[in-house]
Design a protein around this motif. Structure first.
Motif, PDB file in Angstrom:
ATOM      1  N   ASP A 175       0.837  -1.209   0.000  1.00  0.00           N
ATOM      2  CA  ASP A 175       0.000   0.000   0.000  1.00  0.00           C
ATOM      3  C   ASP A 175       0.872   1.259   0.000  1.00  0.00           C
ATOM      4  O   ASP A 175       0.583   2.229  -0.708  1.00  0.00           O
ATOM      5  N   GLU A 176       1.937   1.242   0.816  1.00  0.00           N
ATOM      6  CA  GLU A 176       2.799   2.418   0.910  1.00  0.00           C
ATOM      7  C   GLU A 176       3.536   2.678  -0.398  1.00  0.00           C
ATOM      8  O   GLU A 176       3.705   3.829  -0.821  1.00  0.00           O
ATOM      9  N   LEU A 177       3.997   1.600  -1.049  1.00  0.00           N
ATOM     10  CA  LEU A 177       4.788   1.745  -2.279  1.00  0.00           C
ATOM     11  C   LEU A 177       3.922   1.845  -3.535  1.00  0.00           C
ATOM     12  O   LEU A 177       4.410   2.253  -4.589  1.00  0.00           O
ATOM     13  N   GLY A 178       2.655   1.421  -3.408  1.00  0.00           N
ATOM     14  CA  GLY A 178       1.793   1.422  -4.571  1.00  0.00           C
ATOM     15  C   GLY A 178       2.182   0.392  -5.608  1.00  0.00           C
ATOM     16  O   GLY A 178       1.931   0.564  -6.806  1.00  0.00           O
ATOM     17  N   GLU A 179       2.818  -0.675  -5.170  1.00  0.00           N
ATOM     18  CA  GLU A 179       3.264  -1.735  -6.065  1.00  0.00           C
ATOM     19  C   GLU A 179       2.980  -3.102  -5.448  1.00  0.00           C
ATOM     20  O   GLU A 179       3.008  -3.257  -4.219  1.00  0.00           O
ATOM     21  N   THR A 180       2.715  -4.081  -6.301  1.00  0.00           N
ATOM     22  CA  THR A 180       2.611  -5.463  -5.841  1.00  0.00           C
ATOM     23  C   THR A 180       4.022  -6.023  -5.716  1.00  0.00           C
ATOM     24  O   THR A 180       4.819  -5.929  -6.665  1.00  0.00           O
ATOM     25  N   LEU A 181       4.346  -6.584  -4.570  1.00  0.00           N
ATOM     26  CA  LEU A 181       5.714  -7.055  -4.314  1.00  0.00           C
ATOM     27  C   LEU A 181       5.871  -8.554  -4.544  1.00  0.00           C
ATOM     28  O   LEU A 181       6.990  -9.030  -4.761  1.00  0.00           O
ATOM     29  N   PHE A 182       4.764  -9.301  -4.475  1.00  0.00           N
ATOM     30  CA  PHE A 182       4.839 -10.757  -4.648  1.00  0.00           C
ATOM     31  C   PHE A 182       3.748 -11.228  -5.599  1.00  0.00           C
ATOM     32  O   PHE A 182       2.613 -10.726  -5.576  1.00  0.00           O
ATOM     33  N   GLU A 183       4.092 -12.195  -6.429  1.00  0.00           N
ATOM     34  CA  GLU A 183       3.106 -12.942  -7.198  1.00  0.00           C
ATOM     35  C   GLU A 183       2.661 -14.116  -6.352  1.00  0.00           C
ATOM     36  O   GLU A 183       3.485 -14.896  -5.888  1.00  0.00           O
ATOM     37  N   ARG A 184       1.364 -14.222  -6.107  1.00  0.00           N
ATOM     38  CA  ARG A 184       0.843 -15.305  -5.269  1.00  0.00           C
ATOM     39  C   ARG A 184       0.475 -16.483  -6.152  1.00  0.00           C
ATOM     40  O   ARG A 184      -0.285 -16.348  -7.112  1.00  0.00           O
ATOM     41  N   HIS A 185       1.032 -17.648  -5.844  1.00  0.00           N
ATOM     42  CA  HIS A 185       0.684 -18.898  -6.509  1.00  0.00           C
ATOM     43  C   HIS A 185       0.144 -19.873  -5.465  1.00  0.00           C
ATOM     44  O   HIS A 185       0.235 -19.628  -4.266  1.00  0.00           O
ATOM     45  N   ARG A 186      -0.368 -20.985  -5.922  1.00  0.00           N
ATOM     46  CA  ARG A 186      -0.995 -21.925  -4.992  1.00  0.00           C
ATOM     47  C   ARG A 186      -0.010 -22.461  -3.969  1.00  0.00           C
ATOM     48  O   ARG A 186      -0.305 -22.549  -2.790  1.00  0.00           O
ATOM     49  N   LYS A 187       1.201 -22.812  -4.397  1.00  0.00           N
ATOM     50  CA  LYS A 187       2.147 -23.462  -3.495  1.00  0.00           C
ATOM     51  C   LYS A 187       3.282 -22.553  -3.031  1.00  0.00           C
ATOM     52  O   LYS A 187       4.030 -22.905  -2.127  1.00  0.00           O
ATOM     53  N   ALA A 188       3.434 -21.410  -3.670  1.00  0.00           N
ATOM     54  CA  ALA A 188       4.565 -20.550  -3.310  1.00  0.00           C
ATOM     55  C   ALA A 188       4.290 -19.132  -3.763  1.00  0.00           C
ATOM     56  O   ALA A 188       3.337 -18.863  -4.512  1.00  0.00           O
ATOM     57  N   VAL A 189       5.113 -18.210  -3.281  1.00  0.00           N
ATOM     58  CA  VAL A 189       5.061 -16.825  -3.745  1.00  0.00           C
ATOM     59  C   VAL A 189       6.388 -16.494  -4.405  1.00  0.00           C
ATOM     60  O   VAL A 189       7.405 -17.135  -4.135  1.00  0.00           O
ATOM     61  N   ARG A 190       6.358 -15.487  -5.269  1.00  0.00           N
ATOM     62  CA  ARG A 190       7.559 -15.108  -5.999  1.00  0.00           C
ATOM     63  C   ARG A 190       7.628 -13.588  -6.086  1.00  0.00           C
ATOM     64  O   ARG A 190       6.599 -12.926  -6.249  1.00  0.00           O
ATOM     65  N   LEU A 191       8.834 -13.048  -5.965  1.00  0.00           N
ATOM     66  CA  LEU A 191       9.011 -11.600  -6.045  1.00  0.00           C
ATOM     67  C   LEU A 191       8.659 -11.082  -7.440  1.00  0.00           C
ATOM     68  O   LEU A 191       9.011 -11.685  -8.452  1.00  0.00           O
ATOM     69  N   THR A 192       7.954  -9.955  -7.468  1.00  0.00           N
ATOM     70  CA  THR A 192       7.736  -9.238  -8.721  1.00  0.00           C
ATOM     71  C   THR A 192       8.987  -8.417  -9.025  1.00  0.00           C
ATOM     72  O   THR A 192       9.894  -8.313  -8.174  1.00  0.00           O
TER      73      THR A 192
END
Length: 299
Positions: free
Chosen positions: A41-58
């Motif tokens: 919210d503070e940065l106005g950017e999505t930081l992680f891609e959410r997947h079913r088994k793991a997350v990954r940095l954008t």
């Protein structure tokens, strides 16, 4: 941005799992989720891609991680230095090292260090040399002690000790009466070795390959202690650091024979280039160098 949010962000980036990141920081999963949401919210950017088994940095997350990782590492160094000012060499020392170094080289050094600097909390983390490199890169340890070569642009290495590998075999083995052996003489016999991928295994494979000789692997074993026991009961021969078999050799349980065409194994100090060495780390390394110098003279 708050420090707790940045720590939660880094933990999630490393673990790629909300549950594992929460466990690492002793928090709940909802707490980690709230920290990440506040940062996004503070940065106005999505930081992680959410997947079913793991997350990954954008891509934005990757940029933030590079900076936050360095900031948190600097804060830990500052805390350690301030602790050292408050009490002579007080604070914490974390060392990453292999099982062999931890078992056969470090015990006397750690005993002396604890005797001289009882206020320092010592944390020894033993693992494979390749994983010790990652510990250093992740700032999980002050420095690593591992079998060289290890190479990475962000780390420096410095040889602190060279140790000889020797052949060990049962005392009634055909090679046991030799004063010195060659790889040609060892090659026909079944070898007990470390698993593929380890630095020690790689050095051995290179030596046999350069000599244009086959290496007869009978069994892969993950510990020098297990290797020694299996050799003792006649399951094969092995090549291990001489420092690891002094007791068995003295007791007559194993024959230890020098190898004429095998170069010494180099034990090296592994540090991040950007990391400032703490007072505790400096004191420990001074004891280490003094100890190995005495050992070299004795040899």
């Amino acid at each position: 941005m708050e420090l707790n949010q940045l720590r939660g962000f880094c933990a999630l980036a490393r673990e790629r799992s909300f549950s594992k990141a929460a466990s690492r920081l002793s928090l709940t999963q909802p707490a980690i989720s709230l920290q990440i949401k506040a940062l996004e919210d503070e940065l106005g950017e999505t930081l992680f891609e959410r997947h079913r088994k793991a997350v990954r940095l954008t891509p934005a997350g990757e940029v933030l991680y590079q900076h936050v990782h360095a900031i948190l590492a600097s804060l830990e160094e500052a805390k350690s230095e301030i602790a050292g000012l408050q009490q002579l060499l007080g604070g914490h020392l974390a060392v990453g090292t292999s099982d062999t170094i931890c078992t056969y080289i470090l015990p006397e050094i750690i005993r002396k260090f604890r005797s001289q600097y009882p206020a320092v909390r010592v944390d020894i983390r033993n693992n494979k040399s390749s994983l010790i490199l990652q510990m250093v890169l992740d700032n999980e340890v002050d420095f690593g002690l591992a079998t060289l070569p290890l190479a990475h642009p962000q780390v420096s290495t410095d040889v602190v000790h060279s140790c000889r590998d020797i052949l060990i075999c049962p005392c009634d083995h055909p090679l046991s009466r030799k004063r010195r052996v060659s790889l040609v003489q060892i090659s026909p016999y079944p070898l007990l070795v470390f698993p593929a991928g380890s630095t020690s295994r790689g050095l051995l494979e290179t030596a046999f390959r350069q000599a244009d000789l086959p290496m007869q692997v009978a069994m892969n074993l993950s510990s020098v202690e297990i290797i020694k026991r299996f050799v003792e009961i006649g399951l094969g021969v092995s090549i291990v650091p001489h420092v690891a078999v002094t007791e068995e050799e003295r007791a007559g349980r194993l024959a230890a024979i020098p190898i004429r065409d095998l170069p010494p194994r180099e034990i090296g100090l592994v540090e991040r280039r950007s990391k400032r060495r703490s007072a505790a780390a400096t004191a420990f390394l001074k004891l280490l160098r003094g100890h190995v110098e005495q050992a070299d003279v004795a040899d």
